[in-house]
Scaffold this motif. Structure first.
Motif, PDB file in Angstrom:
ATOM      1  N   ARG A  22       0.869  -1.185   0.000  1.00 12.23           N
ATOM      2  CA  ARG A  22       0.000   0.000   0.000  1.00 12.23           C
ATOM      3  C   ARG A  22       0.895   1.221   0.000  1.00 12.23           C
ATOM      4  O   ARG A  22       1.657   1.432   0.920  1.00 12.23           O
ATOM      5  CB  ARG A  22      -0.900  -0.005   1.224  1.00 12.23           C
ATOM      6  CG  ARG A  22      -1.931  -1.092   1.169  1.00 12.23           C
ATOM      7  CD  ARG A  22      -2.796  -1.154   2.390  1.00 12.23           C
ATOM      8  NE  ARG A  22      -2.805   0.056   3.169  1.00 12.23           N
ATOM      9  CZ  ARG A  22      -3.405   0.173   4.337  1.00 12.23           C
ATOM     10  NH1 ARG A  22      -4.033  -0.837   4.858  1.00 12.23           N
ATOM     11  NH2 ARG A  22      -3.384   1.309   5.007  1.00 12.23           N
ATOM     12  N   THR A  24       0.860   5.411  -0.911  1.00 14.29           N
ATOM     13  CA  THR A  24       0.142   6.619  -1.288  1.00 14.29           C
ATOM     14  C   THR A  24       1.111   7.782  -1.220  1.00 14.29           C
ATOM     15  O   THR A  24       1.826   7.932  -0.239  1.00 14.29           O
ATOM     16  CB  THR A  24      -1.039   6.897  -0.343  1.00 14.29           C
ATOM     17  OG1 THR A  24      -1.929   5.798  -0.393  1.00 14.29           O
ATOM     18  CG2 THR A  24      -1.783   8.158  -0.745  1.00 14.29           C
ATOM     19  N   ARG A  26       1.283  11.979  -1.716  1.00 19.91           N
ATOM     20  CA  ARG A  26       0.545  13.233  -1.882  1.00 19.91           C
ATOM     21  C   ARG A  26       1.507  14.251  -2.459  1.00 19.91           C
ATOM     22  O   ARG A  26       2.597  14.421  -1.950  1.00 19.91           O
ATOM     23  CB  ARG A  26       0.010  13.708  -0.555  1.00 19.91           C
ATOM     24  CG  ARG A  26      -0.923  12.671   0.035  1.00 19.91           C
ATOM     25  CD  ARG A  26      -2.085  13.316   0.701  1.00 19.91           C
ATOM     26  NE  ARG A  26      -2.955  12.275   1.186  1.00 19.91           N
ATOM     27  CZ  ARG A  26      -4.176  12.073   0.736  1.00 19.91           C
ATOM     28  NH1 ARG A  26      -4.672  12.827  -0.198  1.00 19.91           N
ATOM     29  NH2 ARG A  26      -4.913  11.107   1.237  1.00 19.91           N
ATOM     30  N   VAL A  46      -3.382  13.217  -5.325  1.00 24.29           N
ATOM     31  CA  VAL A  46      -3.001  11.935  -4.731  1.00 24.29           C
ATOM     32  C   VAL A  46      -2.612  10.980  -5.847  1.00 24.29           C
ATOM     33  O   VAL A  46      -3.304  10.867  -6.837  1.00 24.29           O
ATOM     34  CB  VAL A  46      -4.174  11.324  -3.940  1.00 24.29           C
ATOM     35  CG1 VAL A  46      -3.768   9.980  -3.364  1.00 24.29           C
ATOM     36  CG2 VAL A  46      -4.641  12.261  -2.855  1.00 24.29           C
ATOM     37  N   SER A  47      -1.494  10.311  -5.653  1.00 27.39           N
ATOM     38  CA  SER A  47      -1.078   9.236  -6.539  1.00 27.39           C
ATOM     39  C   SER A  47      -0.826   8.028  -5.663  1.00 27.39           C
ATOM     40  O   SER A  47      -0.388   8.175  -4.534  1.00 27.39           O
ATOM     41  CB  SER A  47       0.222   9.592  -7.264  1.00 27.39           C
ATOM     42  OG  SER A  47       0.065  10.759  -8.011  1.00 27.39           O
ATOM     43  N   GLY A  48      -1.087   6.862  -6.153  1.00 25.71           N
ATOM     44  CA  GLY A  48      -0.769   5.708  -5.335  1.00 25.71           C
ATOM     45  C   GLY A  48      -1.258   4.420  -5.927  1.00 25.71           C
ATOM     46  O   GLY A  48      -1.951   4.405  -6.927  1.00 25.71           O
ATOM     47  N   ALA A  50      -2.616   0.501  -4.353  1.00 23.05           N
ATOM     48  CA  ALA A  50      -2.965  -0.182  -3.111  1.00 23.05           C
ATOM     49  C   ALA A  50      -3.657  -1.490  -3.416  1.00 23.05           C
ATOM     50  O   ALA A  50      -4.405  -1.594  -4.377  1.00 23.05           O
ATOM     51  CB  ALA A  50      -3.877   0.704  -2.267  1.00 23.05           C
ATOM     52  N   VAL A  54      -7.002   2.499   1.393  1.00 26.02           N
ATOM     53  CA  VAL A  54      -5.986   3.440   1.861  1.00 26.02           C
ATOM     54  C   VAL A  54      -6.676   4.408   2.800  1.00 26.02           C
ATOM     55  O   VAL A  54      -7.773   4.884   2.506  1.00 26.02           O
ATOM     56  CB  VAL A  54      -5.360   4.186   0.661  1.00 26.02           C
ATOM     57  CG1 VAL A  54      -4.379   5.230   1.131  1.00 26.02           C
ATOM     58  CG2 VAL A  54      -4.671   3.193  -0.259  1.00 26.02           C
ATOM     59  N   TRP A  60      -5.133   9.162   9.148  1.00 27.35           N
ATOM     60  CA  TRP A  60      -3.695   9.037   8.945  1.00 27.35           C
ATOM     61  C   TRP A  60      -2.904   9.056  10.243  1.00 27.35           C
ATOM     62  O   TRP A  60      -1.881   8.388  10.339  1.00 27.35           O
ATOM     63  CB  TRP A  60      -3.200  10.138   8.025  1.00 27.35           C
ATOM     64  CG  TRP A  60      -3.552   9.847   6.610  1.00 27.35           C
ATOM     65  CD1 TRP A  60      -4.643  10.318   5.938  1.00 27.35           C
ATOM     66  CD2 TRP A  60      -2.853   9.016   5.696  1.00 27.35           C
ATOM     67  NE1 TRP A  60      -4.655   9.815   4.668  1.00 27.35           N
ATOM     68  CE2 TRP A  60      -3.565   9.027   4.488  1.00 27.35           C
ATOM     69  CE3 TRP A  60      -1.686   8.268   5.786  1.00 27.35           C
ATOM     70  CZ2 TRP A  60      -3.144   8.315   3.380  1.00 27.35           C
ATOM     71  CZ3 TRP A  60      -1.272   7.560   4.677  1.00 27.35           C
ATOM     72  CH2 TRP A  60      -2.002   7.588   3.486  1.00 27.35           C
TER      73      TRP A  60
END
Length: 101
Positions: A22, A24, A26, A46-48, A50, A54, A60
């Motif tokens: 996972r 993520t 930012r 946001v890129s990611g 998973a 997430v 967070w």
């Protein structure tokens, strides 16, 4: 957090990540993004990738296993990313046993 757009795609294309990772990222100013993650008011792109859910805004704090503090603009670190307040906010993201590198 990554200020250079497109870097995540380049890194993940070359870096083999284990199945179930996972991740993520930012994009934006690190201090603004960390403050938003800690407070639950998340902004920015946001890129990611998973394998499962997430955490979203407000989830967070205390959820992150690893934060990599690689904060340079050119050859220097911006002064606002060298303060005790910055490290206090960043450490709030860490899960028990989490690591700030």
């Amino acid at each position: 957090m990554e200020f250079e757009r497109g870097l995540l795609d380049e890194v993940t294309a070359r870096l083999p990540l284990p199945t179930g990772t996972r991740l993520t990222v930012r994009e934006g100013d690190a201090a603004e993004v960390v403050a938003g993650l800690v407070s639950g008011v998340v902004t920015g792109l946001v890129s990611g990738l998973a394998a499962g859910p997430v955490p979203g805004a407000g989830e967070w704090a205390g959820s992150t296993d690893l934060v990599i503090d690689d904060l340079y603009r050119g050859i220097t670190t911006p002064p606002h990313l060298t303060t005790a307040a910055w490290y206090a906010d960043t450490s709030r993201l860490l899960a028990p046993g989490g690591v700030l590198v």
